[in-house]
Design an enzyme around this catalytic site. Sequence first.
Site, PDB file in Angstrom:
ATOM      1  N   ARG A  53       0.873  -1.181   0.000  1.00  0.00           N
ATOM      2  CA  ARG A  53       0.000   0.000   0.000  1.00  0.00           C
ATOM      3  C   ARG A  53       0.900   1.216   0.000  1.00  0.00           C
ATOM      4  O   ARG A  53       2.117   1.123   0.064  1.00  0.00           O
ATOM      5  CB  ARG A  53      -1.013  -0.001   1.140  1.00  0.00           C
ATOM      6  CG  ARG A  53      -0.754  -0.842   2.325  1.00  0.00           C
ATOM      7  CD  ARG A  53       0.383  -0.344   3.148  1.00  0.00           C
ATOM      8  NE  ARG A  53       0.210   1.048   3.508  1.00  0.00           N
ATOM      9  CZ  ARG A  53       1.194   1.872   3.799  1.00  0.00           C
ATOM     10  NH1 ARG A  53       2.455   1.463   3.766  1.00  0.00           N
ATOM     11  NH2 ARG A  53       0.970   3.129   4.131  1.00  0.00           N
ATOM     12  N   GLY A  54       0.274   2.395  -0.054  1.00  0.00           N
ATOM     13  CA  GLY A  54       1.047   3.623  -0.206  1.00  0.00           C
ATOM     14  C   GLY A  54       1.096   3.950  -1.691  1.00  0.00           C
ATOM     15  O   GLY A  54       1.444   3.100  -2.516  1.00  0.00           O
ATOM     16  N   ALA A  55       0.734   5.187  -2.023  1.00  0.00           N
ATOM     17  CA  ALA A  55       0.584   5.546  -3.433  1.00  0.00           C
ATOM     18  C   ALA A  55       1.801   5.180  -4.281  1.00  0.00           C
ATOM     19  O   ALA A  55       1.654   4.509  -5.323  1.00  0.00           O
ATOM     20  CB  ALA A  55       0.247   7.031  -3.554  1.00  0.00           C
ATOM     21  N   ARG A  90      -7.551   0.099  -6.666  1.00  0.00           N
ATOM     22  CA  ARG A  90      -7.674   1.178  -5.679  1.00  0.00           C
ATOM     23  C   ARG A  90      -8.044   2.461  -6.424  1.00  0.00           C
ATOM     24  O   ARG A  90      -7.249   2.948  -7.244  1.00  0.00           O
ATOM     25  CB  ARG A  90      -6.335   1.415  -4.927  1.00  0.00           C
ATOM     26  CG  ARG A  90      -5.741   0.226  -4.174  1.00  0.00           C
ATOM     27  CD  ARG A  90      -6.475  -0.185  -2.907  1.00  0.00           C
ATOM     28  NE  ARG A  90      -6.701   0.854  -1.922  1.00  0.00           N
ATOM     29  CZ  ARG A  90      -5.852   1.176  -0.943  1.00  0.00           C
ATOM     30  NH1 ARG A  90      -4.693   0.574  -0.822  1.00  0.00           N
ATOM     31  NH2 ARG A  90      -6.163   2.117  -0.070  1.00  0.00           N
ATOM     32  N   GLN A 202      -2.203   1.559  10.200  1.00  0.00           N
ATOM     33  CA  GLN A 202      -0.892   1.651   9.554  1.00  0.00           C
ATOM     34  C   GLN A 202       0.121   2.408  10.415  1.00  0.00           C
ATOM     35  O   GLN A 202       1.320   2.198  10.283  1.00  0.00           O
ATOM     36  CB  GLN A 202      -1.003   2.349   8.196  1.00  0.00           C
ATOM     37  CG  GLN A 202      -1.774   1.577   7.143  1.00  0.00           C
ATOM     38  CD  GLN A 202      -3.223   1.999   7.094  1.00  0.00           C
ATOM     39  OE1 GLN A 202      -3.790   2.468   8.074  1.00  0.00           O
ATOM     40  NE2 GLN A 202      -3.843   1.840   5.944  1.00  0.00           N
ATOM     41  N   ASP A 243      -2.267  10.523  -1.391  1.00  0.00           N
ATOM     42  CA  ASP A 243      -2.564   9.576  -2.470  1.00  0.00           C
ATOM     43  C   ASP A 243      -2.893  10.293  -3.765  1.00  0.00           C
ATOM     44  O   ASP A 243      -2.752   9.734  -4.848  1.00  0.00           O
ATOM     45  CB  ASP A 243      -3.702   8.653  -2.061  1.00  0.00           C
ATOM     46  CG  ASP A 243      -3.258   7.761  -0.916  1.00  0.00           C
ATOM     47  OD1 ASP A 243      -3.207   8.252   0.226  1.00  0.00           O
ATOM     48  OD2 ASP A 243      -2.916   6.601  -1.174  1.00  0.00           O
ATOM     49  N   ASN A 253      -5.695  12.164   1.311  1.00  0.00           N
ATOM     50  CA  ASN A 253      -4.798  11.277   2.055  1.00  0.00           C
ATOM     51  C   ASN A 253      -5.670  10.428   2.980  1.00  0.00           C
ATOM     52  O   ASN A 253      -6.897  10.574   3.036  1.00  0.00           O
ATOM     53  CB  ASN A 253      -3.761  12.096   2.842  1.00  0.00           C
ATOM     54  CG  ASN A 253      -2.657  11.216   3.427  1.00  0.00           C
ATOM     55  OD1 ASN A 253      -2.145  10.322   2.736  1.00  0.00           O
ATOM     56  ND2 ASN A 253      -2.294  11.442   4.673  1.00  0.00           N
ATOM     57  N   LYS A 254      -5.052   9.514   3.683  1.00  0.00           N
ATOM     58  CA  LYS A 254      -5.754   8.585   4.570  1.00  0.00           C
ATOM     59  C   LYS A 254      -6.800   9.305   5.423  1.00  0.00           C
ATOM     60  O   LYS A 254      -6.565  10.399   5.918  1.00  0.00           O
ATOM     61  CB  LYS A 254      -4.707   7.910   5.464  1.00  0.00           C
ATOM     62  CG  LYS A 254      -5.211   6.845   6.399  1.00  0.00           C
ATOM     63  CD  LYS A 254      -5.998   5.751   5.710  1.00  0.00           C
ATOM     64  CE  LYS A 254      -5.221   5.106   4.579  1.00  0.00           C
ATOM     65  NZ  LYS A 254      -6.089   4.292   3.700  1.00  0.00           N
TER      66      LYS A 254
END
Lengths: 369, 369
Positions: A53-55, A90, A202, A243, A253-254
């Site tokens: 995960r993570g852009a 995603r 996370q 993201d 973002n998250k």
Amino acid sequence: MRIGDTWYRTIWPSDDGVAVEIIDQTFLPHVFSVRRLEHIEEVAEAIRTMRVRGAPLIGATAAYGVGLALLRDPSNGSLHRAEEFLAATRPTAVNLRWALARVRSAVESLPAGERARAAWETAAKICDEDVSICRRIGEHGAVLMRKISTRKCGETVHVLTHCNAGWLATVDWGTALAPIYMSHDAGVAVHVWVDETRPRNQGASLTAFELGSHGVPHTLIVDNAGGHLMQRGLVDMCIVGTDRTTADGDVANKIGTYLKALAARDNSVPFFVALPSTTVDWAAADGVSGIPIEERSPEEVTTARGRVGDGALVDVAIAPDGCRAYNPAFDVTPARLVTGLITERGVCAASRDGLSHLFPERGGLELAP
Amino acid sequence: MRIGDTWYRTIWPSDDGVAVEIIDQTFLPHVFSVRRLEHIEEVAEAIRTMRVRGAPLIGATAAYGVGLALLRDPSNGSLHRAEEFLAATRPTAVNLRWALARVRSAVESLPAGERARAAWETAAKICDEDVSICRRIGEHGAVLMRKISTRKCGETVHVLTHCNAGWLATVDWGTALAPIYMSHDAGVAVHVWVDETRPRNQGASLTAFELGSHGVPHTLIVDNAGGHLMQRGLVDMCIVGTDRTTADGDVANKIGTYLKALAARDNSVPFFVALPSTTVDWAAADGVSGIPIEERSPEEVTTARGRVGDGALVDVAIAPDGCRAYNPAFDVTPARLVTGLITERGVCAASRDGLSHLFPERGGLELAP
């Protein structure tokens, strides 16, 4: 990044050249486990279930996924299907689409027999570039942190971060955490407040693991605590990843990032967003209306994953049976709340002017309102 | 409040008159369990470990605790020790101290032989009054909700709440949830967004349980999600409880409340705080500097409690071994972010003027700046 005595990236091609290997992040921090992906379906599953995960890392992984698909079937149809299939994993991360488009453009004009190898090389290049970009983000961000450290006469700089935008979110170094690693390595006293980042935790599972592995002082807090800390003067700056950032500087973002940005503004705490320019959506202006927000499974909300006494990982139910839940995975922080964007080319205002100053080649068609 | 076919309060004297019984909230929503407390030490433990929690219920429980102490030893020393001992269990809730002072003043001039009974009667009176106060808070809050319902032409009113300020936080009815129960019962369409409220998950475990038992539609969300929902127009109002409100209208409530108040202001969502006037600290003006914030165990942050497949309750570790954590239990929402205070005497501005208009008898010495 070092784990014990070994340097790791988060993704690498297997020695036999027909698979890609990843650190499976769904077992961290409890188990460090490497997973081999041979089929595009495995790649998509790894992205969807957040083994990676993570852009930036999602983009790199998807690029290898196209390579794996072309290894089996290098036709135009296969290329098209691979891109569509992976793009759907995603919806919010924009450089997933960027990486897929880049691989396509590198291979589509080639004869079938050369495509898989070209895709593989493009994926490797995306990875190498990501490492270099993150290193530069770290250098630019470290300048900001040193300024705060100097203003505090060398006292500890307290940074709050949300989710994980460290090396586990990229190929190496990270975005939001890169300035922290570089500052720490350069002898600047740094301490990180780590938001646990429900529902996937996370922060607790990945950021705390990373910072601990690197030896950076840090303290875990619940997502509810950051406002109180800022109100009490215990946070010198916030740095988060993203993201997708619009051309006007709105930041997806998250989920929860927006709340921290509001608290930062209310307490005059600088709020920075670290990003590779590949996460900028140059075609979007307003983030609230223009960025699709992924909804994930309600079970992520009604359960929590952790380790029990014997070391086993279990998912525990935290809500009444049958309780309904809603799980948007991202939120949008309006540009007006962002002090600055830390990019690979330097720090700029979260605005069209700021971005086009650093990325003048984007100042044309795509930036038109 | 009804659980299945039985009406419960959260606390009641035992039939034999020498103990008090409570619903043990640490097992909810998974197990409904009643616990008998015979000694003041058991009362203190129940408050400290949050078997009972919520400002009004803490006060009522402590009042019975003094009664239990006086049953064994009705001396002045015993009375003094009981008050000191119970006051130290939770530092933020102001009506813990209010309830203890009230019991003391009811018994201190009596002969030893009459003290225990007088304390017991005072505790029962505190409980009955709390029920009546909460009912009136509910009635006043329901008027606000009906206005929103009317403005929306009867469409569902979406309320966001944080932590648990329902009947489990009081003796019955609740504070923030009382208007919701009354509106629902009166046929107003209501839906509640329930913040899970880490680290203790009172939202997921208690508020969702309460609303589900009463049949009020609700959806569980992580604490990170509220800002996003407000930004998308999915919240019509916020209602929370409070553990201590200053005479100037600053509100201490469960950690994370401040973040929701910021998001409410940023999105023009009305933000109400429901409170019995016993939770007002008439001697305090500035909440940020004037209200002590309880710090609880770091283990509450590094773990999560839930139910595994076989029904057993377990605590799982969600962070790396040895990870440091910080756990402030409350934060302060400045009065400027509060749309109004819903009290037993009506709704007022979160200000000295607003409070002294509703409580003119407090307009003297204690309200002096």
